[in-house]
Design an enzyme around this catalytic site. Structure first.
Site, PDB file in Angstrom:
ATOM      1  N   GLY A 174       0.912  -1.237   0.008  1.00  0.00           N
ATOM      2  CA  GLY A 174      -0.114   0.074  -0.020  1.00  0.00           C
ATOM      3  C   GLY A 174       0.845   1.336   0.081  1.00  0.00           C
ATOM      4  O   GLY A 174       1.656   1.403   0.884  1.00  0.00           O
ATOM      5  N   GLU A 197       2.428  -0.755  -4.655  1.00  0.00           N
ATOM      6  CA  GLU A 197       1.107  -0.084  -4.781  1.00  0.00           C
ATOM      7  C   GLU A 197       0.332  -0.743  -5.985  1.00  0.00           C
ATOM      8  O   GLU A 197       0.787  -0.727  -7.120  1.00  0.00           O
ATOM      9  CB  GLU A 197       1.282   1.629  -5.162  1.00  0.00           C
ATOM     10  CG  GLU A 197       0.053   2.231  -5.380  1.00  0.00           C
ATOM     11  CD  GLU A 197      -1.189   2.280  -4.243  1.00  0.00           C
ATOM     12  OE1 GLU A 197      -0.891   2.267  -3.214  1.00  0.00           O
ATOM     13  OE2 GLU A 197      -2.180   1.932  -4.932  1.00  0.00           O
ATOM     14  N   ASP A 299     -14.277   8.575  11.808  1.00  0.00           N
ATOM     15  CA  ASP A 299     -13.892   7.467  10.950  1.00  0.00           C
ATOM     16  C   ASP A 299     -15.000   6.179  11.053  1.00  0.00           C
ATOM     17  O   ASP A 299     -14.996   5.551  10.138  1.00  0.00           O
ATOM     18  CB  ASP A 299     -12.415   6.588  11.434  1.00  0.00           C
ATOM     19  CG  ASP A 299     -11.416   7.479  11.211  1.00  0.00           C
ATOM     20  OD1 ASP A 299     -11.482   8.517  10.856  1.00  0.00           O
ATOM     21  OD2 ASP A 299     -10.303   6.603  11.526  1.00  0.00           O
ATOM     22  N   HIS A 429       9.080  37.947   2.737  1.00  0.00           N
ATOM     23  CA  HIS A 429      10.419  37.428   2.459  1.00  0.00           C
ATOM     24  C   HIS A 429      11.649  37.518   3.173  1.00  0.00           C
ATOM     25  O   HIS A 429      11.634  38.093   3.820  1.00  0.00           O
ATOM     26  CB  HIS A 429      10.793  38.250   0.958  1.00  0.00           C
ATOM     27  CG  HIS A 429      12.027  37.939   0.425  1.00  0.00           C
ATOM     28  ND1 HIS A 429      12.152  37.030  -0.703  1.00  0.00           N
ATOM     29  CD2 HIS A 429      13.254  38.580   0.475  1.00  0.00           C
ATOM     30  CE1 HIS A 429      13.406  36.693  -1.089  1.00  0.00           C
ATOM     31  NE2 HIS A 429      14.298  37.824  -0.460  1.00  0.00           N
TER      32      HIS A 429
HETATM   33  P1  NAD Z   1      -5.033   4.795   2.069  1.00  0.00           P
HETATM   34  O1  NAD Z   1      -6.201   4.657   1.640  1.00  0.00           O
HETATM   35  O2  NAD Z   1      -4.452   6.443   2.242  1.00  0.00           O
HETATM   36  O3  NAD Z   1      -3.775   4.009   1.467  1.00  0.00           O
HETATM   37  C1  NAD Z   1      -3.989   2.584   0.944  1.00  0.00           C
HETATM   38  C2  NAD Z   1      -3.448   2.276  -0.187  1.00  0.00           C
HETATM   39  O4  NAD Z   1      -3.052   0.791  -0.552  1.00  0.00           O
HETATM   40  C3  NAD Z   1      -3.897   2.909  -1.534  1.00  0.00           C
HETATM   41  O5  NAD Z   1      -3.050   3.408  -2.310  1.00  0.00           O
HETATM   42  C4  NAD Z   1      -4.408   1.538  -2.563  1.00  0.00           C
HETATM   43  O6  NAD Z   1      -4.453   1.452  -3.784  1.00  0.00           O
HETATM   44  C5  NAD Z   1      -3.317   0.557  -1.989  1.00  0.00           C
HETATM   45  N1  NAD Z   1      -3.692  -0.695  -2.043  1.00  0.00           N
HETATM   46  C6  NAD Z   1      -5.064  -1.417  -1.431  1.00  0.00           C
HETATM   47  N2  NAD Z   1      -4.636  -2.736  -1.672  1.00  0.00           N
HETATM   48  C7  NAD Z   1      -3.772  -3.054  -2.429  1.00  0.00           C
HETATM   49  C8  NAD Z   1      -3.025  -4.257  -2.638  1.00  0.00           C
HETATM   50  N3  NAD Z   1      -3.626  -5.400  -2.618  1.00  0.00           N
HETATM   51  N4  NAD Z   1      -1.764  -4.211  -3.079  1.00  0.00           N
HETATM   52  C9  NAD Z   1      -1.264  -3.048  -3.145  1.00  0.00           C
HETATM   53  N5  NAD Z   1      -1.614  -1.906  -2.831  1.00  0.00           N
HETATM   54  C10 NAD Z   1      -2.994  -1.687  -2.482  1.00  0.00           C
HETATM   55  O7  NAD Z   1      -4.615   3.912   3.637  1.00  0.00           O
HETATM   56  P2  NAD Z   1      -3.689   3.991   4.503  1.00  0.00           P
HETATM   57  O8  NAD Z   1      -2.327   4.534   4.139  1.00  0.00           O
HETATM   58  O9  NAD Z   1      -3.966   2.463   5.135  1.00  0.00           O
HETATM   59  O10 NAD Z   1      -4.264   5.184   5.586  1.00  0.00           O
HETATM   60  C11 NAD Z   1      -5.371   4.680   6.473  1.00  0.00           C
HETATM   61  C12 NAD Z   1      -6.077   6.004   6.783  1.00  0.00           C
HETATM   62  O11 NAD Z   1      -5.519   6.699   7.589  1.00  0.00           O
HETATM   63  C13 NAD Z   1      -6.363   6.870   5.689  1.00  0.00           C
HETATM   64  O12 NAD Z   1      -7.834   7.375   5.491  1.00  0.00           O
HETATM   65  C14 NAD Z   1      -5.479   8.092   5.900  1.00  0.00           C
HETATM   66  O13 NAD Z   1      -5.990   9.248   5.159  1.00  0.00           O
HETATM   67  C15 NAD Z   1      -5.352   8.248   7.202  1.00  0.00           C
HETATM   68  N6  NAD Z   1      -4.018   8.578   7.720  1.00  0.00           N
HETATM   69  C16 NAD Z   1      -3.695   9.998   7.481  1.00  0.00           C
HETATM   70  C17 NAD Z   1      -2.579  10.552   7.727  1.00  0.00           C
HETATM   71  C18 NAD Z   1      -2.132  11.902   7.726  1.00  0.00           C
HETATM   72  O14 NAD Z   1      -3.290  12.703   7.467  1.00  0.00           O
HETATM   73  N7  NAD Z   1      -0.949  12.262   7.570  1.00  0.00           N
HETATM   74  C19 NAD Z   1      -1.358   9.680   8.132  1.00  0.00           C
HETATM   75  C20 NAD Z   1      -1.848   8.297   8.240  1.00  0.00           C
HETATM   76  C21 NAD Z   1      -3.020   7.709   8.018  1.00  0.00           C
END
Ligand code: NAD
Length: 450
Positions: A174, A197, A299, A429
């Site tokens: 992911g 990904e 959530d 600046h």
């Molecule tokens: P995400 O939805 O951001 O990303 C998951 C990723 O996994 C996606 O890009 C998807 O295409 C990919 N994916 C899904 N199945 C797959 C597979 N079988 N093989 C390869 N890739 C695959 O979810 P996350 O990163 O787990 O985060 C979870 C939640 O927590 C999100 O809603 C995120 O916004 C939140 N979060 C936010 C922050 C921040 O605001 N800085 C930080 C961490 C988490």
């Protein structure tokens, strides 16, 4: 008898409780674990503590010599980093505990089981609370499913915060927010990192140019990025089998981290209530469910899973329960990623708009004077505006401190400001915010510094 019972003490729940108390309501907050929920305990706060340490470590290695600072025998100690992380978490948690006391909110440490629309039992003590309104703020948990949950030791983000040693190599499944943030952390500390990904590019919810800039920075740190690649299987020895356009690939590492999203935490008692559930609990824009005295925030709604969105949903729910009308506006939600450089965006994306109806302005970090003094050159700012009205529709920035700089874009999108209104505002600046100014000037065809 309480006016409101809030179930879940994460950013949504505790903020709703404070605002309700400020509005004169008698509030109970039930939390089965620590106050602060995912964000404080196993999310935003601990990741940022670790990433701040790893960013500093890379900065010392890559910049100290250029800045004339002599540092010898640079090394790091994971246990001390974890101490810093745990201290950041504890201090944040204690801050919330203090706020609960200050606002006269009754906190119940236990599991809230909903008996009916107005009664909640604390499972551990069997105490029954009565409330006129309920707020469901149960949060979410990392998604984990077969074959990953059948193999001992596969990590989700929760497990990273318990590690006692760093893995020498890791496959991260992911390339979303969590995948990119942890790839940045492990790679900055010199570990072998593979990110797999499924979508066409990492950070698939961002525009491709943004994702590409981050991919370049990760690759520079040594991260191997596999896009359009689907993980099919993983075995007990952490050999990951994935299918890419060019056929099957096999990746092997000391650890596997699954970061493919989170799912809402909807326990049986909530399911039995009769609230409408799709992927998450369904609400209107005042956060009210189909049952008049029951609200849901954060959530558990399975929409935008971000702490700052949950907080604002908590505020909206509180005002509506107190009899004031306030509605959620999701048009200018900031999305932030603490990669290195950081990423932040808000509003509409270029990929979702008709290219004939928009203007796009861009400005590179490499042409920013302040960035030069910091030995930073990666990244850019991008503004997307309506071709006719010149109103700002979307904004994104890849830069050091992007997560702080995004607020200018948020205000522009939220209040429908025009490109000219921003470029006619004097920017200080030398600061990184001039990268933003440059993008707005470019959208008018008037960029001065490139
Ligand atoms: P995400 O939805 O951001 O990303 C998951 C990723 O996994 C996606 O890009 C998807 O295409 C990919 N994916 C899904 N199945 C797959 C597979 N079988 N093989 C390869 N890739 C695959 O979810 P996350 O990163 O787990 O985060 C979870 C939640 O927590 C999100 O809603 C995120 O916004 C939140 N979060 C936010 C922050 C921040 O605001 N800085 C930080 C961490 C988490």
């Amino acid at each position: 008898m309480y006016d409101v019972i809030v179930i879940g003490g994460g950013p949504g729940g505790y903020v709703a409780a404070i605002r309700l108390s400020q509005l004169g309501k008698k509030v109970a907050l039930i939390e089965k674990n620590h106050l602060g929920g995912t964000c404080t305990n196993v999310g935003c706060i601990p990741t940022k503590a670790l990433l701040t340490a790893s960013h500093l470590y890379t900065d010392i290695i890559s910049k100290s010599k250029k800045f004339g600072i002599k540092v010898e025998n640079i090394s790091y100690e994971l246990s001390d980093m974890m101490k810093h992380m745990n201290k950041s978490v504890t201090m944040s948690r204690k801050g919330i505990e203090y706020l609960m006391k200050k606002n006269n909110i009754d906190v119940y440490n236990g599991t809230g089981i909903i008996e009916d629309n107005t009664h909640v039992k604390i499972k551990e003590t069997s105490e029954i609370l009565e409330g006129e309104y309920l707020i469901l703020a149960h949060g979410s948990v990392p998604s984990i499913f077969p074959p990953f949950n059948e193999i001992e030791g596969i990590w989700t983000s929760d497990d990273v915060f318990k590690m006692s040693e760093l893995p020498d190599s890791i496959v991260i499944i992911g390339g979303g927010v969590i995948g990119v943030e942890f790839a940045t952390f492990f790679a900055s500390l010199g570990k072998e990192v593979h990110v797999v990904e499924l979508a066409d590019h990492i950070l698939p919810f961002e525009d491709e140019d943004i994702a590409l800039e981050i991919k370049k920075s990760l690759v520079k740190k040594g991260v191997k990025v596999y896009e359009k690649t689907k993980v099919k299987d993983v075995n007990e020895s952490y050999v990951v089998i994935a299918e890419s356009e060019n056929g099957e690939i096999e990746l092997s590492a000391n650890r596997v981290l699954l970061a493919v999203g989170r799912r809402p935490n909807i326990p049986e008692d909530v399911k039995n209530l009769g609230v409408k559930i799709e992927r998450g609990i369904v609400t209107d824009n005042t956060m009210k469910t189909n049952i008049d005295n029951i609200y849901a925030i954060g959530d558990i709604r399975a929409k935008i899973m971000l702490a700052h969105v949950a907080m604002f949903e908590g505020i909206v729910a509180a005002h509506n329960i107190a009899g004031e009308k306030l509605e959620m506006d999701y048009n200018a939600v900031p999305s932030i990623i603490f990669s290195n450089p950081e990423v932040a965006s808000t509003g509409l994306k270029e990929k979702d708009l008709d290219p004939d109806k928009i203007i796009v302005g861009k400005f590179p970090v490499s042409a920013n004077g302040r960035a030069r003094t910091m030995e930073e050159r990666e990244g850019f700012a991008k503004v997307i505006a309506d071709k006719e009205t010149k109103k700002v529709l979307g904004f994104a920035v890849v830069s050091p401190s992007a997560t702080d700089m995004i607020m200018e874009g948020v205000l522009a999108v939220k209040h429908g400001l025009t490109v000219e209104e921003i470029s006619n505002s004097i920017h200080p600046h030398p600061t990184l915010t001039e990268t933003i100014l440059g993008a707005f000037e470019d959208a008018e065809g008037l960029a001065l510094h490139i």
